[in-house]
Enzyme design. Sequence first.
Site, PDB file in Angstrom:
ATOM      1  N   LYS A   1      46.082  31.163  35.418  1.00 18.02           N
ATOM      2  CA  LYS A   1      46.971  30.679  36.494  1.00 18.02           C
ATOM      3  C   LYS A   1      48.194  29.965  35.917  1.00 18.02           C
ATOM      4  O   LYS A   1      49.285  30.059  36.442  1.00 18.02           O
ATOM      5  CB  LYS A   1      46.206  29.712  37.401  1.00 18.02           C
ATOM      6  CG  LYS A   1      45.177  30.406  38.281  1.00 18.02           C
ATOM      7  CD  LYS A   1      44.727  29.488  39.416  1.00 18.02           C
ATOM      8  CE  LYS A   1      43.657  30.146  40.250  1.00 18.02           C
ATOM      9  NZ  LYS A   1      42.295  29.876  39.802  1.00 18.02           N
TER      10      LYS A   1
ATOM     11  N   GLU B   1      37.256  42.977  30.068  1.00 15.33           N
ATOM     12  CA  GLU B   1      37.936  42.644  31.326  1.00 15.33           C
ATOM     13  C   GLU B   1      38.510  41.231  31.222  1.00 15.33           C
ATOM     14  O   GLU B   1      37.803  40.297  30.853  1.00 15.33           O
ATOM     15  CB  GLU B   1      36.929  42.719  32.481  1.00 15.33           C
ATOM     16  CG  GLU B   1      37.519  42.313  33.809  1.00 15.33           C
ATOM     17  CD  GLU B   1      36.585  42.651  34.957  1.00 15.33           C
ATOM     18  OE1 GLU B   1      35.990  43.752  34.954  1.00 15.33           O
ATOM     19  OE2 GLU B   1      36.441  41.812  35.851  1.00 15.33           O
TER      20      GLU B   1
HETATM   21  P1  FAD Z   1      34.154  50.312  49.004  1.00 15.12           P
HETATM   22  O1  FAD Z   1      33.786  51.379  48.053  1.00 15.12           O
HETATM   23  O2  FAD Z   1      35.194  50.624  50.017  1.00 15.12           O
HETATM   24  O3  FAD Z   1      32.817  49.838  49.725  1.00 15.12           O
HETATM   25  C1  FAD Z   1      32.795  48.665  50.534  1.00 15.12           C
HETATM   26  C2  FAD Z   1      31.616  48.713  51.481  1.00 15.12           C
HETATM   27  O4  FAD Z   1      31.865  49.684  52.512  1.00 15.12           O
HETATM   28  C3  FAD Z   1      30.290  49.134  50.845  1.00 15.12           C
HETATM   29  O5  FAD Z   1      29.251  48.431  51.468  1.00 15.12           O
HETATM   30  C4  FAD Z   1      30.177  50.634  51.163  1.00 15.12           C
HETATM   31  O6  FAD Z   1      28.812  51.031  51.228  1.00 15.12           O
HETATM   32  C5  FAD Z   1      30.859  50.691  52.517  1.00 15.12           C
HETATM   33  N1  FAD Z   1      31.573  51.950  52.790  1.00 15.12           N
HETATM   34  C6  FAD Z   1      32.325  52.659  51.910  1.00 15.12           C
HETATM   35  N2  FAD Z   1      32.865  53.737  52.518  1.00 15.12           N
HETATM   36  C7  FAD Z   1      32.463  53.684  53.816  1.00 15.12           C
HETATM   37  C8  FAD Z   1      32.705  54.514  54.970  1.00 15.12           C
HETATM   38  N3  FAD Z   1      33.460  55.583  54.900  1.00 15.12           N
HETATM   39  N4  FAD Z   1      32.120  54.143  56.138  1.00 15.12           N
HETATM   40  C9  FAD Z   1      31.345  53.036  56.237  1.00 15.12           C
HETATM   41  N5  FAD Z   1      31.072  52.228  55.170  1.00 15.12           N
HETATM   42  C10 FAD Z   1      31.635  52.555  53.988  1.00 15.12           C
HETATM   43  N6  FAD Z   1      37.856  42.279  43.759  1.00 15.12           N
HETATM   44  C11 FAD Z   1      39.117  41.752  43.660  1.00 15.12           C
HETATM   45  O7  FAD Z   1      39.645  41.184  44.640  1.00 15.12           O
HETATM   46  N7  FAD Z   1      39.818  41.823  42.478  1.00 15.12           N
HETATM   47  C12 FAD Z   1      39.305  42.412  41.375  1.00 15.12           C
HETATM   48  O8  FAD Z   1      39.963  42.476  40.330  1.00 15.12           O
HETATM   49  C13 FAD Z   1      37.996  42.969  41.443  1.00 15.12           C
HETATM   50  N8  FAD Z   1      37.436  43.581  40.370  1.00 15.12           N
HETATM   51  C14 FAD Z   1      36.206  44.165  40.468  1.00 15.12           C
HETATM   52  C15 FAD Z   1      35.667  44.816  39.364  1.00 15.12           C
HETATM   53  C16 FAD Z   1      34.433  45.459  39.437  1.00 15.12           C
HETATM   54  C17 FAD Z   1      33.889  46.185  38.240  1.00 15.12           C
HETATM   55  C18 FAD Z   1      33.707  45.433  40.658  1.00 15.12           C
HETATM   56  C19 FAD Z   1      32.387  46.128  40.777  1.00 15.12           C
HETATM   57  C20 FAD Z   1      34.215  44.749  41.756  1.00 15.12           C
HETATM   58  C21 FAD Z   1      35.463  44.110  41.680  1.00 15.12           C
HETATM   59  N9  FAD Z   1      36.022  43.427  42.768  1.00 15.12           N
HETATM   60  C22 FAD Z   1      37.282  42.874  42.692  1.00 15.12           C
HETATM   61  C23 FAD Z   1      35.237  43.218  44.003  1.00 15.12           C
HETATM   62  C24 FAD Z   1      35.412  44.334  45.050  1.00 15.12           C
HETATM   63  O9  FAD Z   1      36.713  44.289  45.574  1.00 15.12           O
HETATM   64  C25 FAD Z   1      34.345  44.062  46.126  1.00 15.12           C
HETATM   65  O10 FAD Z   1      33.074  44.354  45.625  1.00 15.12           O
HETATM   66  C26 FAD Z   1      34.571  44.695  47.488  1.00 15.12           C
HETATM   67  O11 FAD Z   1      33.778  44.001  48.451  1.00 15.12           O
HETATM   68  C27 FAD Z   1      34.166  46.169  47.602  1.00 15.12           C
HETATM   69  O12 FAD Z   1      35.024  46.967  46.928  1.00 15.12           O
HETATM   70  P2  FAD Z   1      34.678  48.537  46.735  1.00 15.12           P
HETATM   71  O13 FAD Z   1      35.825  49.119  46.068  1.00 15.12           O
HETATM   72  O14 FAD Z   1      33.326  48.719  46.146  1.00 15.12           O
HETATM   73  O15 FAD Z   1      34.639  48.990  48.292  1.00 15.12           O
END
Ligand code: FAD
Length: 306
Positions: free
Chosen positions: A21, A16
Site C-alpha cells: 500500500k 503470488e
Molecule cells: P466464479 O467462477 O464466477 O464463481 C463464483 C460462484 O458462482 C461459485 O460459487 C460458482 O459455483 C458460481 N457460479 C459460477 N458460474 C455460475 C453460473 N453460470 N450460474 C450460477 N452460479 C455460477 N479476489 C480479488 O478480489 N483479488 C484477487 O487478486 C484475487 N485473487 C485470487 C486468486 C486465486 C488463486 C483465487 C482462487 C481466488 C482469488 N480471489 C481474488 C478471490 C475470488 O475473486 C473469489 O473467490 C470470488 O468469490 C470468486 O471468484 P471466481 O472467479 O471463482 O468466480
Amino acid sequence: MRVTEIFPRRKTLSLELFPPKSELGMQKLDQELERLYALEPDYISCTYGAGGKGLGKHMELLCRLSSDAKTIPMTHFTCIGSGKEYIRHQLQSYLDIGVDHILALRGDLPNGWSGTRGDLQYASELVSFIREAFGDRFTIAVAGSPEGHIECKSIESDIEFLKHKQDCGADFILTQLCWDMEQFERWLEKIRAAGITMPVDVGIMPILDQAATINMALSRNACVLPRKLCELITRHWIFPNPFDKNPYDEEAETKKLSFRKAGIEYTIEQIEQFKKMDVSGFHLYALNRYDDVAYIAQQAGLLERN
Ligand code: FAD
C-alpha cells in the site's frame, strides 16, 4: 513464452505477490524482487484489489515485473462493479505494458450485494469477453476451488461451472488454498471425470502464523483445517489467543518462532504430497515474505528444473 507451453515440459514454480500500500513497502519489495527472480519463477502473479482498489500500485508492480523481463508477469483481474468499457480499457492497459497473462476472476461480493453490479456476473463471462475482445492475445487462468466455492450449491455444480470456464476459453486452473489433501485428490478425480482437461496449478499457502492460518480457514474461504494442522496450532497456542495484540503468555515470542518452523515443515510435506498428484505447477502465495518462501521452495525441491 506462454506458461501453457511450459506445463507439458515440466512442473512450474510461480509466486503470488500483492502490491504494497505504501511507498516504503513498494521500495522494500523492489529490493526483494531481485532475490525472488533468483528463484527463477516461471511466472509471478500480482493480486488485484477488490473492485480495483489500489490500482496505481498494482500497475506499478506489473510494470516493474514486465520491464525487468526476468519472468512472465501475470495479473489478477476481477469483474465486479465494472462495465464492459472499463474492462476492455483495463485489459488493453495490461497489454500496453506487456502483460498478457491474466487470472480472470469474478471477485468477492461485498456484504449485501446479490450480484456483481457490473456487466458480467461470473468469471466465465469474463473469460468469454476476453476471448471476444482480444482473441488469443491473453493466456487465461481461472480459479478452481478444491473444497467448492463458498457460495456454490454443491461441489458438482461448482465443477460444472469450472468446466464452463474451460468451454469459454480458459487455459489453466489456479487453485484456491486447500490443506485437506484427501479432498484435493477427490476433486482432481472429479474434474477430470467431468471432462476438464486444463492443467492444474496448485495454490499453496505457506503456514507461517497461527492467527493468519485460523483467519484463512474461517474467513470467506471456509476451508478445512485437518486434524494435524489443528494439533500444530494447539501445541503452540499463545494465551489468551493468537489474535491478542498484547498476549500475557511469557513464551509468546518463542511459540511464534517454533510454530513458524513447524508450519514450514508442514508446508514442505504438503508439497511432497502434491508432487505425487496430477498437478502441473506449484504456485506459492508468497505473501511478500521472501526468506520463508525461498526456503520452502528450495527444501521442497521446487528449484530443480528437469
Ligand atoms: P466464479 O467462477 O464466477 O464463481 C463464483 C460462484 O458462482 C461459485 O460459487 C460458482 O459455483 C458460481 N457460479 C459460477 N458460474 C455460475 C453460473 N453460470 N450460474 C450460477 N452460479 C455460477 N479476489 C480479488 O478480489 N483479488 C484477487 O487478486 C484475487 N485473487 C485470487 C486468486 C486465486 C488463486 C483465487 C482462487 C481466488 C482469488 N480471489 C481474488 C478471490 C475470488 O475473486 C473469489 O473467490 C470470488 O468469490 C470468486 O471468484 P471466481 O472467479 O471463482 O468466480
